[in-house]
Design a protein around this motif. Sequence first.
Motif, short mmCIF file in Angstrom:
data_model
loop_
_atom_site.label_atom_id
_atom_site.label_comp_id
_atom_site.label_asym_id
_atom_site.label_seq_id
_atom_site.Cartn_x
_atom_site.Cartn_y
_atom_site.Cartn_z
N LEU A 210 0.75 -1.23 0.08
CA LEU A 210 -0.03 0.02 0.04
C LEU A 210 0.97 1.21 -0.02
CD1 LEU A 210 -2.89 1.52 0.44
CD2 LEU A 210 -2.62 1.43 2.91
N VAL A 211 0.80 1.96 -1.04
CA VAL A 211 1.36 3.24 -1.19
C VAL A 211 0.47 4.44 -0.75
CG1 VAL A 211 2.55 4.80 -2.80
CG2 VAL A 211 2.82 2.44 -2.85
N LYS A 212 0.88 5.26 0.18
CA LYS A 212 -0.20 6.37 0.58
C LYS A 212 0.46 7.40 0.83
CE LYS A 212 -0.51 5.02 5.44
NZ LYS A 212 -1.37 4.32 6.40
N GLY A 213 -0.06 8.48 0.84
CA GLY A 213 0.58 9.87 1.04
C GLY A 213 -0.75 10.95 1.22
N ASP B 25 -6.94 -0.75 3.88
CA ASP B 25 -6.27 -0.09 4.56
C ASP B 25 -6.24 1.36 3.96
OD1 ASP B 25 -6.02 -1.11 7.15
OD2 ASP B 25 -3.79 -1.72 7.10
N GLY B 26 -5.97 1.04 2.54
CA GLY B 26 -6.07 2.15 1.58
C GLY B 26 -7.41 2.88 1.57
N LEU B 27 -8.34 2.39 1.52
CA LEU B 27 -9.79 2.89 1.37
C LEU B 27 -9.85 3.61 2.68
CD1 LEU B 27 -11.93 0.20 -0.15
CD2 LEU B 27 -10.92 2.28 -1.34
N TYR C 64 1.85 -5.89 2.93
CA TYR C 64 0.41 -6.81 3.19
C TYR C 64 0.54 -8.10 2.58
CZ TYR C 64 -1.42 -2.47 4.92
OH TYR C 64 -1.48 -1.10 5.70
N ASP C 65 -0.12 -9.07 3.56
CA ASP C 65 0.07 -10.58 2.86
C ASP C 65 -1.22 -10.63 1.73
OD1 ASP C 65 2.18 -11.52 4.15
OD2 ASP C 65 0.86 -11.94 6.01
#
Length: 86
Positions: free
Chosen positions: A6-9, A46-48, A37-38
């Motif tokens: 998961l890439v987030k910013g 988590d991204g949402l 993540y597996d």
Amino acid sequence: MANYYLVKGSNAVAVVQSWSHANRIRKYVKGFNCKGYDTYDEANEDGLEHLAEITPYYIPLPEFLELGKVVSVSALNRNYQNKEEK
């Protein structure tokens, strides 16, 4: 070893399948943060959640994050504005 990342910013999120892909999209994500993540479901959830935190409340969110696609708040806002104008 993680199967999904998961890439987030502060402006975008993405779920990808390799660290090298995550690193390639780094330039599109302000405040780049990456976590492994597996399963896709865990990364997607988590991204949402993160996307909901950084997106204004009135903009509809996608039901899922398409694997390998960067979802930016500005693009969601543009799509929302275009639909409102029609």
